[in-house]
Scaffold this active site. Structure first.
Site, mmCIF file in Angstrom:
data_model
loop_
_atom_site.group_PDB
_atom_site.id
_atom_site.type_symbol
_atom_site.label_atom_id
_atom_site.label_comp_id
_atom_site.label_asym_id
_atom_site.label_seq_id
_atom_site.Cartn_x
_atom_site.Cartn_y
_atom_site.Cartn_z
ATOM 1 N N LYS A 22 32.823 -40.314 -22.115
ATOM 2 C CA LYS A 22 33.088 -38.946 -21.623
ATOM 3 C C LYS A 22 31.802 -38.118 -21.689
ATOM 4 O O LYS A 22 31.436 -37.444 -20.730
ATOM 5 C CB LYS A 22 34.154 -38.286 -22.487
ATOM 6 C CG LYS A 22 34.252 -36.769 -22.313
ATOM 7 C CD LYS A 22 35.349 -36.142 -23.155
ATOM 8 C CE LYS A 22 34.915 -35.809 -24.553
ATOM 9 N NZ LYS A 22 34.171 -34.551 -24.718
ATOM 10 N N ASN A 23 31.093 -38.187 -22.828
ATOM 11 C CA ASN A 23 29.947 -37.306 -23.054
ATOM 12 C C ASN A 23 28.676 -37.753 -22.344
ATOM 13 O O ASN A 23 27.640 -37.113 -22.478
ATOM 14 C CB ASN A 23 29.701 -37.130 -24.557
ATOM 15 C CG ASN A 23 30.819 -36.333 -25.196
ATOM 16 O OD1 ASN A 23 31.677 -35.780 -24.491
ATOM 17 N ND2 ASN A 23 30.852 -36.298 -26.508
ATOM 18 N N ARG A 93 33.781 -26.778 -21.861
ATOM 19 C CA ARG A 93 32.457 -26.185 -22.058
ATOM 20 C C ARG A 93 31.363 -26.975 -21.375
ATOM 21 O O ARG A 93 30.314 -26.425 -21.021
ATOM 22 C CB ARG A 93 32.034 -26.048 -23.516
ATOM 23 C CG ARG A 93 33.005 -26.102 -24.559
ATOM 24 C CD ARG A 93 32.390 -26.221 -25.937
ATOM 25 N NE ARG A 93 30.982 -26.002 -25.982
ATOM 26 C CZ ARG A 93 30.407 -24.803 -26.100
ATOM 27 N NH1 ARG A 93 31.154 -23.747 -26.111
ATOM 28 N NH2 ARG A 93 29.099 -24.692 -26.165
ATOM 29 N N CYS A 117 34.803 -22.250 -29.298
ATOM 30 C CA CYS A 117 35.976 -23.123 -29.207
ATOM 31 C C CYS A 117 36.454 -23.318 -30.643
ATOM 32 O O CYS A 117 35.901 -22.765 -31.581
ATOM 33 C CB CYS A 117 35.621 -24.438 -28.527
ATOM 34 S SG CYS A 117 34.775 -25.568 -29.612
ATOM 35 N N ARG A 122 29.414 -22.138 -31.018
ATOM 36 C CA ARG A 122 28.731 -22.977 -30.021
ATOM 37 C C ARG A 122 27.930 -22.143 -29.001
ATOM 38 O O ARG A 122 28.215 -22.144 -27.810
ATOM 39 C CB ARG A 122 29.730 -23.902 -29.335
ATOM 40 C CG ARG A 122 30.417 -24.805 -30.362
ATOM 41 C CD ARG A 122 31.402 -25.744 -29.763
ATOM 42 N NE ARG A 122 30.737 -26.868 -29.089
ATOM 43 C CZ ARG A 122 31.407 -27.856 -28.493
ATOM 44 N NH1 ARG A 122 32.721 -27.822 -28.461
ATOM 45 N NH2 ARG A 122 30.764 -28.839 -27.899
ATOM 46 N N PRO A 123 26.948 -21.396 -29.464
ATOM 47 C CA PRO A 123 26.132 -20.598 -28.552
ATOM 48 C C PRO A 123 25.314 -21.492 -27.610
ATOM 49 O O PRO A 123 25.215 -22.704 -27.816
ATOM 50 C CB PRO A 123 25.217 -19.816 -29.491
ATOM 51 C CG PRO A 123 25.189 -20.576 -30.750
ATOM 52 C CD PRO A 123 26.505 -21.268 -30.862
ATOM 53 N N VAL A 124 24.726 -20.875 -26.594
ATOM 54 C CA VAL A 124 23.908 -21.614 -25.615
ATOM 55 C C VAL A 124 22.507 -21.016 -25.514
ATOM 56 O O VAL A 124 21.830 -21.174 -24.490
ATOM 57 C CB VAL A 124 24.584 -21.636 -24.228
ATOM 58 C CG1 VAL A 124 25.801 -22.545 -24.226
ATOM 59 C CG2 VAL A 124 24.949 -20.216 -23.771
ATOM 60 N N ASP A 125 22.065 -20.351 -26.579
ATOM 61 C CA ASP A 125 20.774 -19.654 -26.553
ATOM 62 C C ASP A 125 19.600 -20.588 -26.244
ATOM 63 O O ASP A 125 18.645 -20.208 -25.545
ATOM 64 C CB ASP A 125 20.530 -18.924 -27.883
ATOM 65 C CG ASP A 125 20.689 -19.868 -29.076
ATOM 66 O OD1 ASP A 125 21.799 -20.421 -29.249
ATOM 67 O OD2 ASP A 125 19.709 -20.082 -29.811
ATOM 68 N N ASP A 307 31.210 -36.313 -34.273
ATOM 69 C CA ASP A 307 32.409 -36.628 -33.494
ATOM 70 C C ASP A 307 33.258 -37.706 -34.133
ATOM 71 O O ASP A 307 34.332 -38.013 -33.628
ATOM 72 C CB ASP A 307 32.029 -37.063 -32.072
ATOM 73 C CG ASP A 307 31.516 -35.906 -31.263
ATOM 74 O OD1 ASP A 307 30.964 -36.126 -30.178
ATOM 75 O OD2 ASP A 307 31.635 -34.769 -31.745
ATOM 76 N N ARG A 400 42.019 -35.158 -23.545
ATOM 77 C CA ARG A 400 40.696 -34.766 -23.030
ATOM 78 C C ARG A 400 39.665 -35.855 -23.288
ATOM 79 O O ARG A 400 38.657 -35.938 -22.599
ATOM 80 C CB ARG A 400 40.222 -33.482 -23.727
ATOM 81 C CG ARG A 400 41.115 -32.302 -23.516
ATOM 82 C CD ARG A 400 40.493 -31.060 -24.073
ATOM 83 N NE ARG A 400 39.090 -30.950 -23.655
ATOM 84 C CZ ARG A 400 38.312 -29.928 -23.976
ATOM 85 N NH1 ARG A 400 38.781 -28.966 -24.719
ATOM 86 N NH2 ARG A 400 37.062 -29.868 -23.557
HETATM 87 C C1 EPZ Z 1 27.876 -32.266 -27.492
HETATM 88 O O1 EPZ Z 1 28.283 -30.916 -27.545
HETATM 89 C C2 EPZ Z 1 29.150 -33.078 -27.374
HETATM 90 N N1 EPZ Z 1 29.862 -32.711 -26.143
HETATM 91 C C3 EPZ Z 1 30.043 -32.818 -28.590
HETATM 92 O O2 EPZ Z 1 31.173 -33.670 -28.475
HETATM 93 C C4 EPZ Z 1 29.265 -33.208 -29.847
HETATM 94 O O3 EPZ Z 1 30.051 -32.908 -30.981
HETATM 95 C C5 EPZ Z 1 27.951 -32.414 -29.909
HETATM 96 O O4 EPZ Z 1 27.187 -32.651 -28.706
HETATM 97 C C6 EPZ Z 1 27.099 -32.807 -31.106
HETATM 98 O O5 EPZ Z 1 26.813 -34.168 -31.056
HETATM 99 C C7 EPZ Z 1 29.444 -33.236 -24.960
HETATM 100 O O6 EPZ Z 1 28.486 -33.988 -24.912
HETATM 101 C C8 EPZ Z 1 30.219 -32.845 -23.742
HETATM 102 P P1 EPZ Z 1 25.138 -29.268 -29.355
HETATM 103 P P2 EPZ Z 1 27.163 -29.749 -27.421
HETATM 104 O O7 EPZ Z 1 24.570 -28.360 -28.326
HETATM 105 O O8 EPZ Z 1 26.105 -30.170 -26.500
HETATM 106 C C9 EPZ Z 1 24.378 -25.365 -31.949
HETATM 107 C C10 EPZ Z 1 33.456 -34.182 -28.407
HETATM 108 O O9 EPZ Z 1 34.257 -34.222 -29.344
HETATM 109 N N2 EPZ Z 1 23.725 -24.813 -30.730
HETATM 110 O O10 EPZ Z 1 24.390 -30.487 -29.738
HETATM 111 O O11 EPZ Z 1 27.879 -28.467 -27.151
HETATM 112 C C11 EPZ Z 1 25.867 -25.559 -31.786
HETATM 113 O O12 EPZ Z 1 26.555 -24.378 -32.096
HETATM 114 C C12 EPZ Z 1 32.462 -33.044 -28.321
HETATM 115 O O13 EPZ Z 1 33.349 -35.064 -27.517
HETATM 116 C C13 EPZ Z 1 23.092 -23.589 -30.788
HETATM 117 O O14 EPZ Z 1 23.072 -22.927 -31.828
HETATM 118 O O15 EPZ Z 1 26.601 -29.709 -28.900
HETATM 119 C C14 EPZ Z 1 26.165 -26.649 -32.787
HETATM 120 O O16 EPZ Z 1 26.323 -26.071 -34.063
HETATM 121 C C15 EPZ Z 1 32.735 -31.976 -29.367
HETATM 122 N N3 EPZ Z 1 22.477 -23.086 -29.671
HETATM 123 C C16 EPZ Z 1 24.894 -27.499 -32.775
HETATM 124 O O17 EPZ Z 1 23.875 -26.682 -32.185
HETATM 125 C C17 EPZ Z 1 22.456 -23.788 -28.488
HETATM 126 O O18 EPZ Z 1 21.865 -23.308 -27.493
HETATM 127 C C18 EPZ Z 1 25.011 -28.773 -31.942
HETATM 128 O O19 EPZ Z 1 25.485 -28.402 -30.660
HETATM 129 C C19 EPZ Z 1 23.110 -25.051 -28.443
HETATM 130 C C20 EPZ Z 1 23.725 -25.544 -29.572
#
Ligand code: EPZ
Length: 420
Positions: A22-23, A93, A117, A122-125, A307, A400
């Protein structure tokens, strides 16, 4: 609302083919927006999240054809609009991953902020910081990210402040069409990042270093079409391995890459599982023994994946001994704890990021409720190990991320029924 009814207490035995990841499918489908030629994505899993991404591509104006094996052909020749609406982004997301491709290819995009969520804010900064470094003008108004790059993106050095899978993916795709060279630093190293880099190179991009913390991308004027097979889902695979271990059973997984599960296989061996594997298969056998408790610390790849934290908590709940589980990636990813405790487990929460699990010899069935995707799979595992019949509510969460979960568990001898 569908429920799952699970009668536990029996070991799982059998073999399964692992579905596509999926990811990896989600960023790759977003990446099809980078070219106007047809792209064929195969081995995509039949999941609600994949359907949502396909819906989003259609909403943007891409032509999407799906065959009976769920091979997805996308042709983003003439997009009607460059806006990803809140209604779609809030349900999934990963829709946010269309931002990088749209800005890079069309010089403009409006994408709803994904919002938080269940597992965290989960910010996107970091996504936005990187796009600005590449020359985009980015404003956030009315809950939408509005990005403009009328003269195109320009390659540069981008230093992410933290390791982010989605941030790395969005910026890889944006850089693929930027002018000149981009070096992304402090990148996520997950196997899904490697898959995305390989996919982009199939379309004629020039991506190097994917899978390491520094990814170097030579931007191209345009990308061509192509065909790509998505990697196997390591999280689905790990979930079934843990389910077999929790029920003292055995399982053989086919079409899986053991290299992507190193940390999980090591922890399963520490829990007492006998594990053998080859190029595209893994076998686990508990030899009928009760698992041993194993401490878990989640961290970015190649560390133990967040995960699979919830699933391992279910294993520890019935293991011999006491274990600590530290969740270091998300700030609220222990919502499965109170539900597993309803089955008679003895799990103590210490703040938001640590749990102490005192293994119990038996768990007993009770009605429970799924709260998020991986939490719901931990409830399935705990129910399979519990005496009696457990009903799990709100299993739309599980749909999902797990393709036909009841059929796959029935294939392993699990007494699992979906109740509509
Ligand atoms: C991906 O989410 C996966 N989803 C998640 O899987 C997985 O848990 C996660 O990576 C970590 O491995 C998909 O690939 C679709 P991150 P993502 O950006 O990209 C913080 C599942 O169960 N952060 O690596 O959203 C964030 O808040 C899902 O399949 C910022 O602060 O995760 C988190 O604490 C759940 N600013 C950490 O980084 C940002 O701009 C990791 O988030 C981006 C992230």
């Amino acid at each position: 609302m569908d429920k799952l009814s699970i009668t536990g207490g029996q070991p799982l035995h059998g073999r399964l083919r692992v579905s596509g990841a999926k990811n990896s499918t989600l960023p790759i489908l977003a990446g099809t927006l980078l070219t106007e030629e047809p792209v064929l994505v195969s081995n995509a899993p039949h999941l609600h999240d994949v359907t949502t991404m396909i819906e989003l591509l259609g909403c943007l104006g891409a032509e999407v054809v799906i065959d009976e094996k769920l091979n997805v052909e996308v042709c983003a020749r003439s997009l009607g609009q460059l806006r990803a609406p809140y209604e779609l982004v809030k349900t999934m997301r990963a829709s946010f991953l269309v931002l990088g491709p749209l800005v890079a290819k069309y010089g403009a995009a409006e994408v709803s902020l994904p919002g938080g969520c269940a597992i965290g804010s989960r910010p996107v900064d970091q996504h936005l910081k990187g796009l600005e470094a590449l020359g985009a003008q980015v404003v956030v108004t009315d809950g939408y990210v509005k990005a403009q790059a009328p003269n195109g993106l320009v390659g540069t050095d981008v230093y992410m402040d933290l390791v982010t899978v989605g941030g790395t993916e969005n910026l890889m795709m944006a850089a693929a069409l930027a002018r000149g060279e981009t070096r992304l630093h402090n990148c996520a190293r997950e196997p899904e990042i490697v898959d995305l880099g390989n996919f982009l190179n199939t379309l004629g991009a020039e991506v190097d270093g994917h899978g390491t913390s520094t990814i170097v991308i030579q931007g191209k004027d345009k990308l061509h079409g192509g065909a790509f097979r998505v990697m196997p889902d390591r999280v689905e695979a790990g979930t079934y391995l843990i389910a077999a271990a929790a029920t003292r059973g055995s399982v053989r997984l086919e079409d899986v890459d053991p290299e992507t599960l190193g940390a999980v296989l090591e922890k399963l061996q520490m829990a007492g599982a006998e594990i053998t594997y080859g190029e595209d298969w893994i076998e686990l056998d508990m030899l009928g023994r009760r698992p041993l408790a194993v401490d878990i610390e989640t961290s970015p790849y190649p560390g133990f994946p967040t995960d699979m934290q919830a699933q391992f908590m279910a294993l520890n709940a019935i293991a011999e001994g006491t274990a600590t589980i530290s969740e270091n990636i998300f700030e609220n990813r222990f919502m499965h704890v109170q539900e597993i405790n309803r089955l008679g487990a003895n799990i103590e929460l210490h703040g938001h990021s640590m749990a102490v699990v005192h293994g119990m010899k038996d768990l007993r069935a009770a009605p429970v409720m799924a709260t998020d995707l991986r939490a719901s799979s931990s409830l399935v595992i705990a129910a399979l190990a519990a005496e009696g019949t457990t009903t799990i509510d709100r299993i739309y969460h599980i749909d999902r991320g797990y393709e036909t979960i009841e059929e796959k568990l029935q294939q392993l001898g699990g007494a699992v029924q979906r109740i509509s």
